[in-house]
Scaffold this motif. Structure first.
Motif, PDB file in Angstrom:
ATOM      1  N   ASP A 112       0.826  -1.216   0.000  1.00  0.00           N
ATOM      2  CA  ASP A 112       0.000   0.000   0.000  1.00  0.00           C
ATOM      3  C   ASP A 112       0.855   1.258   0.000  1.00  0.00           C
ATOM      4  N   ARG A 113       2.131   1.135   0.327  1.00  0.00           N
ATOM      5  CA  ARG A 113       2.998   2.311   0.279  1.00  0.00           C
ATOM      6  C   ARG A 113       3.151   2.808  -1.158  1.00  0.00           C
ATOM      7  N   TYR A 114       2.888   1.955  -2.133  1.00  0.00           N
ATOM      8  CA  TYR A 114       2.862   2.364  -3.538  1.00  0.00           C
ATOM      9  C   TYR A 114       1.433   2.611  -4.017  1.00  0.00           C
ATOM     10  N   LEU A 115       0.508   1.775  -3.556  1.00  0.00           N
ATOM     11  CA  LEU A 115      -0.868   1.862  -4.036  1.00  0.00           C
ATOM     12  C   LEU A 115      -1.574   3.128  -3.567  1.00  0.00           C
ATOM     13  N   MET A 116      -1.393   3.494  -2.298  1.00  0.00           N
ATOM     14  CA  MET A 116      -2.140   4.625  -1.751  1.00  0.00           C
ATOM     15  C   MET A 116      -1.785   5.951  -2.432  1.00  0.00           C
TER      16      MET A 116
END
Length: 316
Positions: A112-116
């Motif tokens: 999620d550090r990339y997705l968010m």
């Protein structure tokens, strides 16, 4: 032609063959996961992601990786709706992360550090009604618009407004490796987001430099927009804010690498400024300390290097 292999296994309804082909596609494409080369794996990744989705594969983490990379390709091609769909698919998949990984990234779902950030960026770019949630998101939207702008004057204005908004926010620091309090996770995520925004702003100012040190590509598409004028003054203004956060590799190694890349771009901007002023790129006659200023929250921060001696010291 690994995507053809996936198609063949789909026709044979060979689930294990699809899994092996998808793993092979991912492993073979890892070396190409750079903004200026990602387009070469888009077709294969897309085929693998669709095949795994059709068979409801339990390889959720691999599927999240594939959807994420396809989303980045679509976003680079300005296919924002498709990119949003890929991000939604990735966000709907649960996977198991190790306790060490969850602690390191302060997230239950480490990817999620990339997705968010990508989801936030796409939502702001595609929605006609959604307003930015706070000053930081306003700056994100300005930076995204600057990446798309072909007009240097408009691009400079967008970046200047983004710098004005971000520099007015209180400076934040990541948690220390020894911190274990309840605020650690939120502090790490907040500082990471701020560092990435400053980095994206700086890269946009330096002609859409890709992560990994390659200047924004010679061709349009997933490699990013074409080469743009390098705004070295904007780079030198933004770099101290991006480098202010004292990231430790024990907390987030990716942020340390990102700051190293930013420091290199800042040095390149300093070289450009020295040459523009007609000086030689040489070590300064004597060591010169950087000028410090007081930020909006009273914190001391390094000023952009302006004198020839400071620029030479920065390059060294």
């Amino acid at each position: 032609n690994l995507d053809d292999v996936v198609t063949a296994f789909m026709k044979l309804k060979d689930v294990e063959g699809i899994h092996e082909a998808a793993r092979l596609i991912w492993n073979a494409g890892l070396v190409l996961l750079q903004p200026n080369k990602r387009r070469f794996v888009k077709r294969a990744f897309n085929s693998a992601a669709k095949a795994l989705e059709v068979i409801s594969s339990p390889l959720h983490r691999l599927r999240v990786h594939l959807h994420l990379e396809v989303a980045k390709c679509d976003a680079g091609d300005d296919s924002l709706i498709k990119a949003s769909q890929e991000v939604s698919k990735a966000g709907a998949l649960d996977y198991v992360a190790t306790p060490e990984e969850r602690m390191q990234h302060a997230l239950e779902r480490p990817l999620d550090r990339y997705l968010m950030p990508l989801a936030t960026s796409l939502a702001l770019r595609t929605s006609l009604t959604q307003e930015p949630n706070g000053i930081e998101e306003e700056a994100v939207l300005l930076v995204e618009r600057s990446k798309e702008s072909r007009n240097p004057t408009i691009k400079r204005d967008l970046l200047a407004r983004a710098i004005e908004k971000l520099s007015a926010l209180p400076l934040i620091q990541p948690p220390a490796p020894t911190d274990s309090g309840p605020q650690r996770a939120s502090d790490q995520v907040a500082c990471r987001c701020r560092t990435v925004v400053w980095s994206d702003l700086l890269r946009s100012a330096w002609g859409n430099v890709t992560r990994g040190g390659t200047a924004g590509g010679a061709s349009k598409g997933s490699s990013g927009v074409g080469a743009a004028p390098k705004m070295e003054d904007m780079v030198r203004t933004a770099a101290p804010y991006c480098l202010h956060a004292a990231w430790s590799p024990d907390v987030d190694r990716e942020m340390v690498v990102l700051q190293a890349e930013v420091a290199f771009i800042e040095a390149e901007a300093a070289v450009a400024a020295i040459k523009r002023r007609g000086y030689e790129v040489l070590p300064p006659m004597k060591q010169v300390a950087p000028t410090m200023a007081t930020a909006a929250d009273g914190t001391q921060i390094r000023c952009p290097s302006n004198s020839s001696e400071q620029l030479q010291e920065l390059v060294v």
